[in-house]
Write an enzyme that holds these catalytic residues in place. Structure first.
Site, PDB file in Angstrom:
ATOM      1  N   CYS A   1       1.526   0.873   1.332  1.00 27.93           N
ATOM      2  CA  CYS A   1       1.207   1.910   0.738  1.00 27.93           C
ATOM      3  C   CYS A   1       1.143   3.055   1.904  1.00 27.93           C
ATOM      4  O   CYS A   1       1.857   4.511   1.246  1.00 27.93           O
ATOM      5  CB  CYS A   1      -0.136   1.189   1.003  1.00 27.93           C
ATOM      6  SG  CYS A   1      -1.149   0.964   2.707  1.00 27.93           S
TER       7      CYS A   1
ATOM      8  N   ASP B   1       1.887   1.702  -5.900  1.00 26.33           N
ATOM      9  CA  ASP B   1       2.377   2.276  -4.361  1.00 26.33           C
ATOM     10  C   ASP B   1       3.415   0.885  -4.177  1.00 26.33           C
ATOM     11  O   ASP B   1       4.053   1.032  -3.663  1.00 26.33           O
ATOM     12  CB  ASP B   1       1.663   2.292  -3.217  1.00 26.33           C
ATOM     13  CG  ASP B   1       0.154   1.115  -2.719  1.00 26.33           C
ATOM     14  OD1 ASP B   1      -0.214   0.269  -4.295  1.00 26.33           O
ATOM     15  OD2 ASP B   1      -0.181   1.963  -2.475  1.00 26.33           O
ATOM     16  N   HIS B   2       2.918   0.287  -4.653  1.00 28.25           N
ATOM     17  CA  HIS B   2       4.192  -0.880  -4.593  1.00 28.25           C
ATOM     18  C   HIS B   2       3.602  -2.312  -5.534  1.00 28.25           C
ATOM     19  O   HIS B   2       2.904  -2.304  -6.207  1.00 28.25           O
ATOM     20  CB  HIS B   2       4.262  -1.438  -3.540  1.00 28.25           C
ATOM     21  CG  HIS B   2       2.946  -1.917  -1.952  1.00 28.25           C
ATOM     22  ND1 HIS B   2       1.683  -2.496  -2.938  1.00 28.25           N
ATOM     23  CD2 HIS B   2       2.240  -0.926  -1.385  1.00 28.25           C
ATOM     24  CE1 HIS B   2       0.673  -2.086  -2.171  1.00 28.25           C
ATOM     25  NE2 HIS B   2       0.965  -1.195  -1.128  1.00 28.25           N
TER      26      HIS B   2
ATOM     27  N   HIS C   1      -2.492   7.424   2.161  1.00 26.48           N
ATOM     28  CA  HIS C   1      -3.118   6.153   2.677  1.00 26.48           C
ATOM     29  C   HIS C   1      -4.485   6.141   2.956  1.00 26.48           C
ATOM     30  O   HIS C   1      -5.251   4.881   2.261  1.00 26.48           O
ATOM     31  CB  HIS C   1      -2.335   6.362   4.277  1.00 26.48           C
ATOM     32  CG  HIS C   1      -3.079   4.841   4.993  1.00 26.48           C
ATOM     33  ND1 HIS C   1      -2.862   3.299   4.117  1.00 26.48           N
ATOM     34  CD2 HIS C   1      -2.925   4.224   6.469  1.00 26.48           C
ATOM     35  CE1 HIS C   1      -3.162   2.945   5.335  1.00 26.48           C
ATOM     36  NE2 HIS C   1      -3.342   2.838   6.343  1.00 26.48           N
TER      37      HIS C   1
ATOM     38  N   ASP D   1      -4.013   0.493  -6.818  1.00 26.93           N
ATOM     39  CA  ASP D   1      -3.266   0.541  -4.931  1.00 26.93           C
ATOM     40  C   ASP D   1      -2.661  -1.428  -5.600  1.00 26.93           C
ATOM     41  O   ASP D   1      -3.927  -2.252  -6.088  1.00 26.93           O
ATOM     42  CB  ASP D   1      -4.913   0.053  -4.722  1.00 26.93           C
ATOM     43  CG  ASP D   1      -4.531   0.512  -2.353  1.00 26.93           C
ATOM     44  OD1 ASP D   1      -2.823  -0.212  -2.690  1.00 26.93           O
ATOM     45  OD2 ASP D   1      -4.769   0.561  -1.591  1.00 26.93           O
ATOM     46  N   ASP D   2      -1.880  -1.353  -5.083  1.00 32.17           N
ATOM     47  CA  ASP D   2      -1.469  -3.163  -4.836  1.00 32.17           C
ATOM     48  C   ASP D   2      -1.520  -3.279  -6.411  1.00 32.17           C
ATOM     49  O   ASP D   2      -1.343  -5.049  -6.446  1.00 32.17           O
ATOM     50  CB  ASP D   2      -2.233  -3.493  -4.526  1.00 32.17           C
ATOM     51  CG  ASP D   2      -2.028  -3.494  -2.483  1.00 32.17           C
ATOM     52  OD1 ASP D   2      -1.321  -2.362  -2.252  1.00 32.17           O
ATOM     53  OD2 ASP D   2      -2.058  -4.609  -1.671  1.00 32.17           O
TER      54      ASP D   2
END
Length: 507
Positions: A79, A325-326, A139, A39-40
Site C-alpha cells: 500500500c 492499491d494492489h 499510506h 484498500d486491498d
C-alpha cells in the site's frame, strides 16, 4: 397594454439570456473529480472477474457509467509505495520509495526526485479546485495541508471484537517473531451494524459535502479501509455467501518449485495464513467468504456515494475514478497476502466515468495505476504535468488506439521488477534471476518458462521495458515486515546493518 407587452418581452429576453449564460457557464466550467480508493481490493468484483458469483451491483452500476480496465496493475504490491507512486506520478524506482514512508516524509529536501513534486490533489488546487479528502488515500491519510478540507482517518482497521482469532503462524519461536511483522489478519462477522464501520462515517462525510454549494470545482478523495484485514463486516454481508456455495481460487501445492531464491524470500510470510493450513483446518472457504462479504459491504457504501452524486447538482459534471492499491491473494501461490510480483498481487480494479467517456466499455489492455494522475488532468482539461512518468489513458478509452503497445511495470524493492504485456508476464530480480509466464496457456502462472528457448525473443523484448533508473532506497522508506527487505535496503544503500524495529505493514 403596449407597456405591458414590451415589459413582458424584455423580461423574457433577460430570462432567456440569463439561462443561456448559466448553461454556457455550466458547459465551460471545469468538471469535478470524485477520487475513490479501495484498500486491498482484487479483481473479484462482478464487472471484471465475478468470482464465486460475488454480489457487487454498485460496481456494476459504476462500470455501466464509464470504462472498466480489467487488466490494470499497481506500481508496487504494497500500500505505502503504491499510493506514493500514484500520488506523485513517479515510479518507485525513480523516487526510491520502495517501502512504507510516513505521509509527511514522501516529499522532503533529501529526496531529489520528490523534494519539489506536486501531489495529485495539489495540482488540482493549483488549477483552481477546492480539494477535500477523507479516509486512507496516501499510506495513512495524507500529508499535512494537501487538502483544503480534510476529514482525517480513523486509526487502524477496526472496529475489533473483544475476542479475536488473529492469525499467528509463528508458533512459539520468539526468534522468528523478531524477524517478521505481525498483521491484523482475522475474519468473522462484526460489528452488528454498518453504521459502526469507519467507512460508513467516511461516506456520510462525502454525502454531506455533495449537498453543499461550491464556488469552485471540487476534487474529493474518499479512501475506503475495507477490504483490508481484519475481514470484519456485519453478519448480513456474510449471509450473502453460504459456505457450501463458496469457490476457492486455483492452487497447486508444488507451484513454487521453479521460483528463484529471491522470489521465495519475498514470499516468506509466516505471519500470514498458508494455503496448506487453510485447507487442513477447513478455514479456506471461511476466509474467502469473509473477503467476499467485505467486497459486498464496500459495494453498498459505494452505492450510497453514487446515490448522493446522482441526486446532487454535480451529477452531470463530475469525473469518477475508482482504484485499488494492489491485488490480494486468497490462497494463490501458497498464502493469503499481497506482497508479490505475480499476477494476483499486482492486478487491481480501475474504473473511470466522465461526461466525455464511453459508457459500459471494457478494456483488456494492460495499464498502470500510475496513469491515473495524467488521465484525470486530461479529462479535466488541465495542462499536463511534466513530471508524470506515465501516459494518459484518455486516448485508449475514447478510441482504443495503441492497445497492443500498452504495458505495466510493478516494482518490489530496488531492482526487483515485473513487466506485464498482453498475454505475458516477465519478472527479473536483483540478482538477474528470472520468471516468465505465458498467460495464453498458463493463466495461473504455475510454470516458469524463463529458460524455455521458445520465449527468448519475447523475454528480450520485455526486458527492454525495465526501468532504466533504479535509485537506492529513500532513507525514510522501509519495510521491516520481513527480513529480506531489511537486509536488501541495508545492502543496496551501503548501510551498516541495524537492529530490526518490527512494525506491521498494515496500519
Amino acid at each position: 397594454m403596449k407597456k405591458i407587452w414590451f415589459l413582458w418581452i424584455a423580461v423574457t429576453l433577460l430570462t432567456s439570456s440569463c439561462k443561456s449564460k448559466n448553461n454556457e457557464e455550466l458547459k465551460s466550467s471545469k468538471p469535478n473529480v470524485l477520487f475513490i480508493a479501495v484498500d486491498d481490493l482484487n479483481n473479484w468484483i462482478s464487472p471484471i472477474q465475478n468470482f464465486s458469483n460475488v454480489k457487487t451491483p454498485n460496481f456494476d452500476r459504476l462500470a455501466k457509467m464509464g470504462v472498466t480496465f480489467t487488466n490494470a496493475h499497481v506500481q508496487a504490491p504494497l500500500c505505502g509505495p503504491s499510493r506514493a507512486s500514484l500520488m506523485t506520478g513517479l515510479r518507485p524506482s525513480t523516487s526510491g520509495i520502495y517501502g512504507m514512508t510516513p505521509d509527511n516524509q514522501i516529499r522532503r529536501p533529501e529526496n531529489q526526485a520528490t523534494k519539489d513534486i506536486t501531489f495529485l490533489p495539489e495540482y488540482f488546487e493549483q488549477n483552481g479546485y477546492h480539494t477535500m479528502g477523507i479516509g486512507k488515500l496516501f499510506h495513512i491519510h495524507a500529508p499535512d495541508s494537501v487538502f483544503n478540507e480534510s476529514g482525517g482517518r480513523v486509526k487502524g482497521f477496526g472496529p475489533y471484537p473483544k475476542k479475536r482469532f488473529v492469525w499467528d503462524g509463528f508458533g512459539t519461536s520468539k526468534s522468528k517473531k523478531e524477524k517478521y511483522g505481525r498483521t491484523t489478519t482475522d475474519w468473522g462477522a462484526f460489528p452488528k451494524n454498518d453504521t459502526l464501520m469507519p467507512d460508513h462515517q467516511s461516506v456520510n462525510w462525502v454525502v454531506e459535502r455533495l449537498q453543499r454549494k461550491y464556488e469552485k470545482p471540487f476534487f474529493m478523495g474518499l479512501g475506503f479501509l475495507r477490504v483490508h484485514v481484519p475481514l470484519y463486516v456485519p453478519q448480513k454481508w456474510f449471509d450473502l455467501y453460504p459456505l457450501e456455495d463458496i469457490q476457492t481460487p486455483p492452487y497447486k501445492s508444488d507451484d513454487l518449485n521453479d521460483i528463484p531464491n529471491i522470489g521465495l524470500q519475498i514470499n516468506d510470510l509466516p505471519m500470514m495464513p498458508s494455503t496448506e493450513w487453510a485447507k487442513e483446518s477447513g478455514e479456506w472457504k471461511k476466509i474467502v467468504q469473509a473477503y467476499l462479504a467485505c467486497i459486498s459491504y464496500v459495494d453498498y457504501e459505494l452505492g450510497r456515494v453514487l446515490d448522493a452524486l446522482e441526486s446532487s447538482k454535480y451529477a452531470d459534471n463530475t469525473i469518477i475514478v475508482l482504484w485499488s492499491d494492489h491485488g490480494y491473494r486468497l490462497g494463490e501461490k501458497g498464502t493469503f497476502a499481497k506482497h508479490a510480483l505475480w499476477e494476483t498481487a499486482t492486478k487491481a480494479p480501475l474504473l473511470f466515468a466522465a461526461p466525455n467517456l464511453p459508457k459500459g466499455k471494457k478494456i483488456e489492455a494492460p495499464v498502470e495505476m500510475l496513469s491515473i494522475y495524467p488521465t484525470l488532468l486530461e479529462l479535466s482539461g488541465l495542462p499536463a504535468y511534466s513530471r508524470n512518468e506515465a501516459q494518459s489513458l484518455v486516448p485508449l478509452m475514447q478510441t482504443g488506439t495503441s492497445a497492443d503497445e500498452t504495458y505495466a511495470i510493478t516494482t518490489f524493492g530496488m531492482n526487483n521488477h515485473t513487466v506485464k504485456v498482453a498475454g505475458y508476464r516477465y519478472i527479473r530480480y536483483e540478482d538477474g534471476t528470472e520468471e516468465f509466464y505465458d498467460h495464453n496457456t498458463d493463466p495461473n502462472e504455475w510454470t516458469n518458462e524463463a529458460k524455455n528457448p521458445k520465449y527468448t525473443a519475447q523475454i528480450e523484448k520485455m526486458k527492454g521495458l525495465l526501468p532504466k533508473v533504479n535509485v537506492i532506497w529513500d532513507e525514510k522508506s522501509s519495510y521491516t515486515f520481513q527480513p529480506y527487505f531489511v537486509e536488501h535496503k541495508a545492502r543496496v544503500n551501503g548501510e551498516e546493518k541495524k537492529p530490526v524495529e518490527v512494525i506491521g505493514a498494515d496500519r
